[in-house]
Structures are given as structure tokens and as C-alpha cells.
Enzyme design. Structure first.
Site, PDB file in Angstrom:
ATOM      1  N   HIS A   1       5.169 -43.470 -15.086  1.00  0.00           N
ATOM      2  CA  HIS A   1       5.907 -44.162 -15.916  1.00  0.00           C
ATOM      3  C   HIS A   1       6.655 -45.176 -15.292  1.00  0.00           C
ATOM      4  O   HIS A   1       7.880 -45.004 -14.803  1.00  0.00           O
ATOM      5  CB  HIS A   1       6.771 -43.053 -16.719  1.00  0.00           C
ATOM      6  CG  HIS A   1       7.823 -43.670 -17.851  1.00  0.00           C
ATOM      7  ND1 HIS A   1       8.241 -42.907 -18.712  1.00  0.00           N
ATOM      8  CD2 HIS A   1       8.114 -45.002 -18.455  1.00  0.00           C
ATOM      9  CE1 HIS A   1       9.009 -43.639 -19.778  1.00  0.00           C
ATOM     10  NE2 HIS A   1       8.937 -44.858 -19.224  1.00  0.00           N
TER      11      HIS A   1
ATOM     12  N   HIS B   1       7.489 -49.402 -15.989  1.00  0.00           N
ATOM     13  CA  HIS B   1       6.892 -50.814 -16.714  1.00  0.00           C
ATOM     14  C   HIS B   1       7.063 -51.917 -16.010  1.00  0.00           C
ATOM     15  O   HIS B   1       8.180 -52.293 -14.990  1.00  0.00           O
ATOM     16  CB  HIS B   1       7.897 -50.949 -17.758  1.00  0.00           C
ATOM     17  CG  HIS B   1       8.213 -49.887 -18.656  1.00  0.00           C
ATOM     18  ND1 HIS B   1       7.661 -50.175 -20.166  1.00  0.00           N
ATOM     19  CD2 HIS B   1       8.945 -48.963 -18.761  1.00  0.00           C
ATOM     20  CE1 HIS B   1       7.867 -48.852 -20.737  1.00  0.00           C
ATOM     21  NE2 HIS B   1       8.765 -48.139 -19.969  1.00  0.00           N
TER      22      HIS B   1
ATOM     23  N   HIS C   1       6.242 -43.265 -25.635  1.00  0.00           N
ATOM     24  CA  HIS C   1       7.468 -42.766 -25.507  1.00  0.00           C
ATOM     25  C   HIS C   1       7.942 -42.002 -26.782  1.00  0.00           C
ATOM     26  O   HIS C   1       7.798 -42.376 -27.852  1.00  0.00           O
ATOM     27  CB  HIS C   1       8.403 -44.061 -25.477  1.00  0.00           C
ATOM     28  CG  HIS C   1       8.386 -44.990 -24.082  1.00  0.00           C
ATOM     29  ND1 HIS C   1       7.081 -45.382 -23.528  1.00  0.00           N
ATOM     30  CD2 HIS C   1       9.075 -45.285 -23.188  1.00  0.00           C
ATOM     31  CE1 HIS C   1       7.340 -46.005 -22.418  1.00  0.00           C
ATOM     32  NE2 HIS C   1       8.786 -45.908 -22.192  1.00  0.00           N
TER      33      HIS C   1
ATOM     34  N   GLU D   1      13.289 -39.894 -26.301  1.00  0.00           N
ATOM     35  CA  GLU D   1      14.317 -40.425 -25.221  1.00  0.00           C
ATOM     36  C   GLU D   1      15.569 -40.500 -26.196  1.00  0.00           C
ATOM     37  O   GLU D   1      16.354 -40.045 -25.952  1.00  0.00           O
ATOM     38  CB  GLU D   1      13.674 -41.888 -24.793  1.00  0.00           C
ATOM     39  CG  GLU D   1      14.645 -42.619 -23.891  1.00  0.00           C
ATOM     40  CD  GLU D   1      13.990 -43.938 -23.502  1.00  0.00           C
ATOM     41  OE1 GLU D   1      13.319 -44.433 -24.350  1.00  0.00           O
ATOM     42  OE2 GLU D   1      14.521 -44.540 -22.457  1.00  0.00           O
TER      43      GLU D   1
ATOM     44  N   ASP E   1      10.563 -45.769 -14.446  1.00  0.00           N
ATOM     45  CA  ASP E   1      10.565 -46.329 -15.525  1.00  0.00           C
ATOM     46  C   ASP E   1      10.995 -47.918 -15.478  1.00  0.00           C
ATOM     47  O   ASP E   1      10.003 -48.514 -15.563  1.00  0.00           O
ATOM     48  CB  ASP E   1      11.837 -46.010 -16.359  1.00  0.00           C
ATOM     49  CG  ASP E   1      11.931 -46.063 -17.798  1.00  0.00           C
ATOM     50  OD1 ASP E   1      10.838 -46.661 -18.393  1.00  0.00           O
ATOM     51  OD2 ASP E   1      12.507 -45.856 -18.578  1.00  0.00           O
ATOM     52  N   ASP E   2      12.205 -48.458 -15.194  1.00  0.00           N
ATOM     53  CA  ASP E   2      12.395 -49.895 -14.960  1.00  0.00           C
ATOM     54  C   ASP E   2      13.228 -49.953 -13.801  1.00  0.00           C
ATOM     55  O   ASP E   2      14.324 -50.201 -13.856  1.00  0.00           O
ATOM     56  CB  ASP E   2      12.934 -50.316 -16.255  1.00  0.00           C
ATOM     57  CG  ASP E   2      12.274 -50.352 -17.429  1.00  0.00           C
ATOM     58  OD1 ASP E   2      11.409 -51.006 -17.437  1.00  0.00           O
ATOM     59  OD2 ASP E   2      12.630 -49.413 -18.268  1.00  0.00           O
TER      60      ASP E   2
END
Ligand code: HPA
Ligand code: ZN
Length: 340
Positions: free
Chosen positions: A20, A22, A200, A203, A281-282
């Protein structure tokens, strides 16, 4: 493994997968400013410190606004190559052996950057990562759920040209108000085309979005999914069907899904028997890469080296690798433990 530095080093060397991530979320301020300058664009921030200072979010939407603004500096194939290369260099340093990164083609198409430009740079960097570092990958393209289903379908049609190079489709961006059912037709078509499917869910959206993603979209894996704990029936099903959850602890705290790491449910999720993985994630926006996420959880929730090994094993098991490839990576974990 008593001390924190020892735990960090153990996790750094532990063979792991990241499921996961991005790619647009790996854009560090330094590269963002360099690309803006290279492309003759106005600088999104006066300097790196100002960019970092702006990375304070109240929720998912306040993050997304900044994240899409930052992505605007990505203009050329070389830009997408440099972005992806910077991440894979870091991944190699953390012994991340396999990655299944996301990219958001619509973010770029809507700015006039063709699908082919973005994916060409990304794929070249992923090939180089395999060659230079032995990192394997499966690329996933995400649809932006705040855009229309027609827009997603159009993007899927374009993606057919790259069918053999894209492993799956996902669903990201603003969750609340954009439920799974909006994308039933798109995911049905993606399934018929042979793409893996993820989304997703859970969340910021409710636990019911998790079940709906499984039932309506046919997803094999849930990204985030942390709100499953609000419904014991959903947890029981995820355990029974061994549906993987790609959990992103630093992201969850930054976006205030949980007020602090001490309240993160990762420990409870492991104890419930869920197939949980840890991911970043980011990372450029949320203050840490994969090892940092393991360490942050360990600090707050007493994650042990044994737990870290379970999570690393889960990361390969939850991947879209073939059984033989999974077994080879699991054997790498065994060899690492035997030698440590
Ligand atoms: N949630 C939804 N959309 C996103 C995220 C996320 O955590 N990161 C990048 N796009
Ligand atoms: Zn995400």
C-alpha cells in the site's frame, strides 16, 4: 533486540513487501521543488521547510488537496522515472523485496499528461529496480472515487493497452460519499479483463464499505480496513476468508483516523487473527517509510520482533505473487532469522 535501535535495524534487514504505497505520495519536497524548477513551473512552496510545514492535516481531504497540488510538478516521463526511482532506492535500503505500488492515472490525465507518459516512466524505474536491486513488483492503477464512474471506465479502457504491465486496479481518494457501489460496473469489467482488484475501504468510511467492496467490487484485498473493528461480524468474515488488510499506521495518525499511535488498533487486529500487513501509504507526507511505520507501532503498542516477522510474512502472503515466488521470499525470512 532489547533496544529501539536494535529493533529498527532488525526490521530494516527483515525481508518485507510493501503493498500500500502511492507513488505520488513518495514525492519528497526536495524532488517536488527540483521538478518544478526543471519544468519551469512556479514553485509550489518557497523552500523545503515551507513544504514540510504545510504537511499538517486535519483529515483525508485536507491531505488530498495538498497531495494533488504537489503531483502537478510531474510532467515528463523522466519525472515519473525519477519519482519511482527515488522510492525504489529507499526500498532497497530497507530490504523491501517486493512492491505493489499504486499510481493515479486520472490525477495526471486531468492535467493533460497522457496515461502513456506516466506509466512509461514508472515501468522503466520498476524494471531498473528489479535489475539493480532484485526488487520484484506488480503495478496497480487506482481510480479516483470522487470522479465519475464513466471517467474510471474510460481510464480502464486506456489501460487495456498496457494490460500485461498492470497487475490490478484499486480505488482511492475521498471515501465518504463515494461508496463502493458507484464503481460496480468498472470493477466488473476490470475483473473480466483479468485485473486483480483492491480498494481503499474502512479508512474514513464505515465498516460496511469493507463488506460492500468484497461483495460488490470483488476485491481480493482491502486497503486500510481499520474500521472493521467497529463491526464484529465484518472482522469474523475477514478472518474466515483470510482477506488481507494493508494497514498504514503513520498515515492513520496523521490523517486523524486515530488521535495517537497508542490508540491504533494494529495490536488488536493481529490478536483477532486478521491477515494484517504494515505499509507506508504516502511516506513523503506522513513522516516515515516502511521501517519507520514498524518502529512507530513498536514504540506505542509493544510490537515485538516476533510480531514484526509475522507482519513481514503476511506481506508476502497477501501479495499477488505466485506461490513459488512467495515461498522463495518466505524462505528468505527464515534464512534471515536463522542468521540473526
Ligand atoms: N486514502 C485515500 N486516498 C489516498 C490515500 C489514502 O490514504 N493516499 C493517497 N490517496
Ligand atoms: Zn492509500
Amino acid at each position: 533486540m532489547q533496544d529501539r535501535a536494535g529493533f529498527r535495524e532488525f526490521v530494516r534487514q527483515l525481508p518485507k513487501a510493501e503493498l500500500h504505497l502511492h507513488l505520488e505520495g513518495t514525492l519528497e519536497p526536495e524532488l517536488m521543488l527540483a521538478l518544478a524548477e526543471r519544468n519551469g513551473m512556479p514553485l509550489p512552496f518557497p523552500d523545503v521547510a515551507a513544504a514540510r510545514a504545510a504537511y499538517a492535516f486535519d483529515d483525508l481531504q485536507s491531505f488530498l488537496d495538498l497531495y494533488y497540488a504537489g503531483a502537478a510538478v510531474l510532467q515528463t516521463e523522466q519525472d515519473f522515472y525519477d519519482l519511482t526511482r527515488a522510492y525504489t532506492v529507499r526500498a532497497a535500503q530497507e530490504n523491501i523485496r517486493h512492491i505493489e505500488p499504486f499510481f493515479d492515472p486520472q490525477t495526471h490525465i486531468s492535467r493533460g499528461i497522457p496515461f502513456g507518459i506516466a506509466i512509461a516512466g514508472i515501468l522503466l524505474a520498476l524494471e531498473d529496480a528489479q535489475e539493480d536491486f532484485g526488487i520484484t513488483s506488480r503495478l496497480i492503477m487506482c481510480f479516483l472515487r470522487d470522479l465519475s464512474a464513466d471517467d474510471a471506465m474510460h481510464t480502464l479502457q486506456t489501460a487495456k493497452l498496457y494490460h500485461s504491465r498492470i497487475a490490478g486496479v484499486g480505488l482511492d481518494s475521498a471515501e465518504v460519499g463515494n461508496p463502493p457501489e458507484k464503481f460496480v460496473t468498472v470493477f466488473e469489467e476490470a475483473g473480466m479483463l483479468g485485473f486483480h482488484r483492491v480498494a481503499h475501504a474502512g479508512e474514513e468510511g464505515p465498516a460496511s464499505y469493507i463488506t460492500d467492496s468484497l461483495d460488490m467490487l470483488g476485491v481480493e484485498r482491502i486497503d486500510h480496513g481499520v474500521r472493521c473493528l467497529e463491526d464484529p461480524g465484518v472482522v469474523a468474515r475477514l478472518v474466515r476468508e483470510r482477506i488481507p488488510l494493508t494497514v498504514c499506521p503513520l498515515s492513520n495518525v496523521k490523517l486523524r483516523v486515530f488521535p495517537e499511535m497508542a490508540e491504533h488498533p494494529l495490536r488488536r487486529m493481529l490478536d483477532a487473527g486478521l491477515l494484517v500487513t504494515i505499509n507506508s501509504d504516502d511516506p513523503a507526507y506522513f513522516g516515515g517509510y516502511l521501517t519507520d511505520n514498524y518502529v512507530a507501532v513498536a514504540d506505542a503498542l509493544d510490537l515485538t520482533p516476533v510480531d514484526a516477522v509475522t507482519l513481514a510474512r503476511n506481506s508476502f502472503e497477501a501479495s499477488f505473487l505466485e506461490t513459488q515466488e512467495k515461498d522463495a521470499y518466505l524462505a528468505e525470512i527464515d534464512a534471515f532469522i536463522a542468521g540473526s
